[in-house]
Scaffold this active site. Sequence first.
Site, PDB file in Angstrom:
ATOM      1  N   CYS A 113      40.024  44.624  38.553  1.00  0.00           N
ATOM      2  CA  CYS A 113      38.785  45.418  38.546  1.00  0.00           C
ATOM      3  C   CYS A 113      38.575  46.066  37.189  1.00  0.00           C
ATOM      4  O   CYS A 113      37.503  45.948  36.601  1.00  0.00           O
ATOM      5  CB  CYS A 113      38.855  46.458  39.650  1.00  0.00           C
ATOM      6  SG  CYS A 113      40.398  47.374  39.666  1.00  0.00           S
ATOM      7  N   GLU A 139      35.865  51.972  45.717  1.00  0.00           N
ATOM      8  CA  GLU A 139      36.314  51.429  44.423  1.00  0.00           C
ATOM      9  C   GLU A 139      35.647  50.070  44.297  1.00  0.00           C
ATOM     10  O   GLU A 139      36.081  49.104  44.917  1.00  0.00           O
ATOM     11  CB  GLU A 139      37.832  51.269  44.407  1.00  0.00           C
ATOM     12  CG  GLU A 139      38.610  52.572  44.535  1.00  0.00           C
ATOM     13  CD  GLU A 139      38.675  53.361  43.244  1.00  0.00           C
ATOM     14  OE1 GLU A 139      38.035  52.962  42.246  1.00  0.00           O
ATOM     15  OE2 GLU A 139      39.363  54.383  43.234  1.00  0.00           O
TER      16      GLU A 139
HETATM   17  P1  NAD Z   1      34.640  41.683  48.579  1.00  0.00           P
HETATM   18  O1  NAD Z   1      33.730  42.864  48.530  1.00  0.00           O
HETATM   19  O2  NAD Z   1      34.069  40.353  48.834  1.00  0.00           O
HETATM   20  O3  NAD Z   1      35.756  41.893  49.701  1.00  0.00           O
HETATM   21  C1  NAD Z   1      36.566  43.054  49.739  1.00  0.00           C
HETATM   22  C2  NAD Z   1      36.980  43.309  51.183  1.00  0.00           C
HETATM   23  O4  NAD Z   1      35.826  43.642  51.951  1.00  0.00           O
HETATM   24  C3  NAD Z   1      37.623  42.114  51.887  1.00  0.00           C
HETATM   25  O5  NAD Z   1      38.679  42.574  52.696  1.00  0.00           O
HETATM   26  C4  NAD Z   1      36.494  41.580  52.745  1.00  0.00           C
HETATM   27  O6  NAD Z   1      36.928  40.889  53.880  1.00  0.00           O
HETATM   28  C5  NAD Z   1      35.793  42.862  53.137  1.00  0.00           C
HETATM   29  N1  NAD Z   1      34.402  42.707  53.558  1.00  0.00           N
HETATM   30  C6  NAD Z   1      33.529  41.712  53.263  1.00  0.00           C
HETATM   31  N2  NAD Z   1      32.343  41.933  53.860  1.00  0.00           N
HETATM   32  C7  NAD Z   1      32.451  43.111  54.535  1.00  0.00           C
HETATM   33  C8  NAD Z   1      31.567  43.887  55.324  1.00  0.00           C
HETATM   34  N3  NAD Z   1      30.310  43.508  55.545  1.00  0.00           N
HETATM   35  N4  NAD Z   1      32.016  45.044  55.827  1.00  0.00           N
HETATM   36  C9  NAD Z   1      33.260  45.465  55.605  1.00  0.00           C
HETATM   37  N5  NAD Z   1      34.157  44.782  54.873  1.00  0.00           N
HETATM   38  C10 NAD Z   1      33.761  43.613  54.340  1.00  0.00           C
HETATM   39  O7  NAD Z   1      35.459  41.754  47.211  1.00  0.00           O
HETATM   40  P2  NAD Z   1      36.578  40.732  46.687  1.00  0.00           P
HETATM   41  O8  NAD Z   1      35.895  39.497  46.253  1.00  0.00           O
HETATM   42  O9  NAD Z   1      37.704  40.650  47.652  1.00  0.00           O
HETATM   43  O10 NAD Z   1      37.128  41.534  45.409  1.00  0.00           O
HETATM   44  C11 NAD Z   1      36.579  41.394  44.141  1.00  0.00           C
HETATM   45  C12 NAD Z   1      35.717  42.599  43.795  1.00  0.00           C
HETATM   46  O11 NAD Z   1      36.445  43.798  44.034  1.00  0.00           O
HETATM   47  C13 NAD Z   1      35.343  42.649  42.332  1.00  0.00           C
HETATM   48  O12 NAD Z   1      33.997  43.033  42.204  1.00  0.00           O
HETATM   49  C14 NAD Z   1      36.238  43.720  41.761  1.00  0.00           C
HETATM   50  O13 NAD Z   1      35.757  44.347  40.600  1.00  0.00           O
HETATM   51  C15 NAD Z   1      36.331  44.667  42.903  1.00  0.00           C
HETATM   52  N6  NAD Z   1      37.533  45.485  42.788  1.00  0.00           N
HETATM   53  C16 NAD Z   1      37.378  46.818  42.488  1.00  0.00           C
HETATM   54  C17 NAD Z   1      38.517  47.608  42.325  1.00  0.00           C
HETATM   55  C18 NAD Z   1      38.409  49.060  42.001  1.00  0.00           C
HETATM   56  O14 NAD Z   1      39.411  49.749  42.068  1.00  0.00           O
HETATM   57  N7  NAD Z   1      37.240  49.571  41.654  1.00  0.00           N
HETATM   58  C19 NAD Z   1      39.778  47.038  42.490  1.00  0.00           C
HETATM   59  C20 NAD Z   1      39.882  45.679  42.793  1.00  0.00           C
HETATM   60  C21 NAD Z   1      38.739  44.918  42.948  1.00  0.00           C
END
Ligand code: NAD
Length: 470
Positions: free
Chosen positions: A278, A244
């Site tokens: 999101c 997602e």
């Molecule tokens: P992010 O991708 O920075 O982080 C999300 C998670 O991934 C965190 O727990 C982070 O620690 C982890 N992470 C970071 N680097 C990683 C790696 N290399 N390997 C594995 N895990 C890793 O996102 P964010 O800033 O926390 O959230 C915002 C983004 O999420 C926005 O783009 C938003 O649109 C998206 N989002 C999408 C949905 C959906 O349902 N499609 C829902 C909520 C948020």
Amino acid sequence: METYSSLLAAIAPQGGETREVRDPATDELIGLAPVQDVAALEAAIDTAAAAQPSWAALGDQARIDYLNRAADAIEANAEALAELLSREQGKPLNGPNARFEVGGCVAWTRTAAATPLPVETIIDDESGRAEMHYRPIGVVGAISPWNWPMMISIWQIAPSLRMGNTVVIKPAETTSLSVLALVHVMNQVLPEGVLNVVAGEGRVVGAALTRSPRIGKIMFTGSTPVGKGIIEASAPNVTRLTLELGGNDAGIVLPDADPAAIAEDLFWGGFINTGQTCAALKRLYVHDSIYDEVVKHLVEYAKNVPMGVGLEEQNVLGPLQNRAQFDIVDRLVKSAKAAGAQVVLGGDPDYDAPGNFYPTTIVTEIDPHNDLVIEEQFGPALPIIRYTDLEDVIGLANELEVGLGSSVWSSDRAKALEVAARLQAGTTWINSHGGLHPMVPFGGAKQSGYGREFGVEGLKAVAEPHVISG
Ligand code: NAD
């Protein structure tokens, strides 16, 4: 029943590395979160793997009962969970925010428990008999973001447990306490080892989770770039993925829409959770003939919606959860201003005030290719783009690489449906934006990800389909 203080005490780090957690509304220190390492992750995977066979062997009905009891536990501790969520994430208690999110956790857990997924008979005739069974995958690795930290974690946890998997969840760095607290409450009723949480850095613990050959399925919600890294990291093990990812949802207002009638729903479509959602409305295209009226009604509504400290009951908009996101919103609004767009509401944050407050901002007369339109702002700054030609605006709505949600606003349902059918998105709403239902599949088109959560589709996504033929 837990209080805010007893919850915090229960999840306090027991030694090891920690990080300070500050209320994004006041900068006040609220506690310490653990920063765990890969050894802690491996230990959690050991525990989850050891617990999985007996959890699966319990059978569907026993797991349903456990999930319902977990929902009861969340409900019983809802006020303490909402307070912690509000202080850590920043979202207010009221409005579609902290109490709403905790309520969502209860609703999604109960729905994951209540949704039937019986054995399907695919064929049963002279050609033969084939049945589809849905087996547990094993250990599910869940990685959640900071915007709806409890609810999105539940979306990953509840269906996984229902289908006989055990779970290791890694919360976002800046909202670890919320997820630790949620897991603590659920673990008051779940059998030991079934639900495990490891709070650590994404690029360390998250990355190790996605590379682990002992993880059968990754449920990831977060940004598109991190999602792409997870595809690569998990490829050697052919780990199943639900991704997602980011969005930049378009809304199209057709000329026959009623500006006064849609203003409130347009507002909440864009500004729910102070824009940190999101599937929020992130770029609004309005037909030239009603553009000024839509802007007028939207601004009139928006300027009266109270923003402030989450624990003050009157507020329904809060700060940005972290300074990095504040800086993104600030940069994008500045880029729009510099290009000659008009900031008709907000756009002028107090950089010296406590917290990460960015005012409710509406930007008009903006070029359709300005950065504020084509980048995901993930905050309270909505660009409104003027259009005249329907073909052109459908092209603009579809031209980005992402396609999570979208919406069409019109008084003529048939016309709205025609436009909706041409939008590239996982969901298109008519005369609303962003509403989710635990039975209605949700997920992204294009680079907003793949796989679907919720309802029957969501249960199937955390199961291994197994055909028994003959
Ligand atoms: P992010 O991708 O920075 O982080 C999300 C998670 O991934 C965190 O727990 C982070 O620690 C982890 N992470 C970071 N680097 C990683 C790696 N290399 N390997 C594995 N895990 C890793 O996102 P964010 O800033 O926390 O959230 C915002 C983004 O999420 C926005 O783009 C938003 O649109 C998206 N989002 C999408 C949905 C959906 O349902 N499609 C829902 C909520 C948020």
